[in-house]
Design a protein around this motif. Sequence first.
Motif, short mmCIF file in Angstrom:
data_model
loop_
_atom_site.label_atom_id
_atom_site.label_comp_id
_atom_site.label_asym_id
_atom_site.label_seq_id
_atom_site.Cartn_x
_atom_site.Cartn_y
_atom_site.Cartn_z
N GLU A 67 0.56 -1.00 0.05
CA GLU A 67 -0.13 -0.03 -0.04
C GLU A 67 1.29 1.55 0.00
O GLU A 67 0.17 2.84 0.23
CB GLU A 67 -0.98 -0.05 1.34
CG GLU A 67 -1.95 -1.20 0.78
CD GLU A 67 -2.88 -1.31 2.64
OE1 GLU A 67 -4.03 -1.65 2.63
OE2 GLU A 67 -2.20 -0.87 3.29
N PHE A 68 1.66 1.34 -0.03
CA PHE A 68 3.53 2.42 -0.07
C PHE A 68 3.80 2.18 -0.92
O PHE A 68 4.22 0.72 -1.53
CB PHE A 68 4.39 2.10 1.30
CG PHE A 68 5.12 3.37 1.38
CD1 PHE A 68 4.69 4.52 1.01
CD2 PHE A 68 6.64 2.03 0.94
CE1 PHE A 68 6.76 5.26 1.44
CE2 PHE A 68 7.20 3.32 0.72
CZ PHE A 68 7.37 4.63 1.13
N PHE A 69 3.95 3.33 -2.23
CA PHE A 69 4.24 3.46 -3.46
C PHE A 69 4.43 4.90 -3.38
O PHE A 69 4.87 5.71 -2.90
CB PHE A 69 3.10 3.51 -4.55
CG PHE A 69 2.23 2.43 -4.82
CD1 PHE A 69 2.20 1.39 -5.28
CD2 PHE A 69 0.67 2.79 -3.73
CE1 PHE A 69 0.93 0.80 -6.04
CE2 PHE A 69 -0.26 1.12 -3.78
CZ PHE A 69 0.07 0.46 -4.28
N MET A 70 6.47 4.66 -4.19
CA MET A 70 6.51 5.52 -4.34
C MET A 70 8.00 5.63 -5.72
O MET A 70 8.12 4.15 -5.92
CB MET A 70 7.56 5.48 -3.50
CG MET A 70 8.45 4.06 -3.81
SD MET A 70 10.15 3.99 -2.03
CE MET A 70 11.43 4.08 -2.46
N ARG A 71 8.57 6.49 -5.97
CA ARG A 71 9.21 6.42 -7.33
C ARG A 71 10.80 5.84 -6.49
O ARG A 71 11.22 6.84 -5.60
CB ARG A 71 8.99 7.56 -7.88
CG ARG A 71 9.10 8.06 -9.40
CD ARG A 71 8.70 8.89 -9.73
NE ARG A 71 9.99 9.27 -10.47
CZ ARG A 71 10.37 10.87 -10.94
NH1 ARG A 71 9.40 11.53 -11.55
NH2 ARG A 71 11.66 10.69 -11.70
#
Lengths: 610, 88
Positions: A404-408
């Motif tokens: 549930e943790f999205f990042m670039r």
Amino acid sequence: MSWFRIQGRFVDNLPKIYGIYTGGFLGFVALMAILEQYGGATADTIGILFVAFTIVIYALIGWLSRTMQVDAYYVAGREVPPVFNGMATAADWMSGASFVAMAGGIYMGGHSYLAFVVGWTGGYVLVAVLMAPYLRKFGCYTVPDFIGTRYGGNLTRLLAVLVLVVASFTYVTAQINATGTIASRALQIPFEVGVWFGLLGILLCSMLGGMRAVTWTQVAQYIVLIIAYLVPVFWMSMKQDFGVIPQFAYGDATARIQELEPMLGVGTLKATESFAGLSALVNLHATPGDSALAAWKFVTLVAAMMLGTASLPHILMRYFTTPSVRAARTSVAWSLFFITLLYFTAPALATFTKLQVLDPNLATSIIGKAIVDVNALEWIQKWSEIGMLKIADSNGDGILQINEFFMRGDIVVLATPEIAGLPYVISGLVAAGGMAAAMSTADGLLLAIANALSHDLYYKIIDPKAETRKRLLVARILLILIGAAGAFVASLKLTSILGAVAWAFCFAMSGLFFPLVLGVWWKRANRAGAIAGMAVGLGVGFWYLYMVRFAGMEPWIGLDHLRFGIVGASASLISMVAVTLMTAAPDAETQAMVDEVRIPSGATILGSTH
Amino acid sequence: MNDQVMENREEHWRRTRNLMIINLIIWFFFAFVVHWFARDLNEISFIGFPVGYYMASQGSLFAFVIQLFVFVRQQDQIDRDCGVAEED
């Protein structure tokens, strides 16, 4: 600062001059820290001061190194000592992608991404053993200068220029893109304006002094970028009690991540939502894929990056600037040493950051915490705002899971100081380092393209009688035009940073690797073979890239668009050897030239000004 | 060019080529062979690291750096022995 004009004294005093410069830069960092603590300077002010101050310094060095001499403009007067050329090469080499994206890539991609780390260092073995000393002995100004003289004929020279332009231009748009991204964030200006601002800084460094100016600014940029990369890692490591040299002590952190991965569901919990440009962590950190194909993909990516390294003209031309053949060799070893300082730190940084985020025993961790609390964190808010990060409660339980943790990936370097709660001055330092990395690479690439067009195309083919003044004027006009074209393409935002970088390597190896190597190591190699090698290599590389990337062809045995150079270079080798053997051996004069190239002593093949 | 010089040059290129081949073998090992077996090497531990991971993140890099500094010395020795080194 009159010592910049007096060449002998300047080169003799390099350790002192760059020692003072380094001390001055550290003093500036300390001043910023004091401003933050006692002067109440905000993060924005510090970011602006860092980027502006360093660019002014580079531009000053560029202006002081201005020249109207051909050999100073093209090869820095061939007087750069090996250690300093090593630093300049390291800055030339380490791009915005290395600085900003590498640690993030390892964070997201795990073991498979380390192929870039191995490939971008091991390529220097090929440079030192097969290429650099011989090209230095040749005495060329540009890489096409070698191809054109060794094989003879304008067509060979022209093809070499073509490969150089295709590979370097692909690369330079990514670098101008990176300077634009960093400038826009640090100076709070729109990206499109940031791109042109970045270009202005790049041109200030290179236009007046050519290779000489680029060399001395690149040394200055290396010092900034390596300090900016290492300081946050040392600081974070001390906070976490991993000792002063964390690169050797993060084995425990790696083991701890391997222990946490099954507990948190890394690799088993897949994301149920998707956000453009962002991804959730699904790859295991230190565990390679469990198949022969995974191993094959690792080694083919390593091979593509290594052969590409040894074919990229902006790197090879750095070794034309050393005083001797021996110095060229030594210089490659120093280059690799300075590059390794950053590359063996990137996996450590990725590991520490990942531990900060994952380990429930650390105060900084966010996985497994209540989403309300996570959303209250300052760094989460800041990076969410600009779309680099996203928290989504997919299953609605109010707790943040790994999927549930999205990042670039890029934020691993850019946001780590904030994640670890380091002061703003460190973030400003990192911005200056990223800017230095992207600018120095862009400088080298633009110069490689402009020099090839002005020396090989204009002077050698179009107007061999041109006077020095005119040659150097043409070189500078081309530099501006190519820079502007690069900035224009960058402002269109066509590819992600890494895609374009890997393509540049593949284009370079497809067209240039075998014509360069065989030019020295195979006396029999002739003009027809070299023409075939370059044309077929580049053509097949283009075709294969187009087919797998845009025409939906199934890649052959896992050779996807990042590895198309393997296909291109193989075609280049086969066609070059076949055509050479079908045509006559080169004449006695050419063979004697190859014999001369192979020994260090004696005069260079091409005169010191040509 | 007299015979002695010719002979020296042939000797020089023969030794240079052998050094090149040895260096490429070492390079091949650290660039490809160790990483092909990364999964098996991960079963072993070195200063806390799984070895397969360690080789890709540090081990191969150090091998390349050391290899190059040794290569520089050896090639220079060959040049001097065969009388084709540059003047100091």
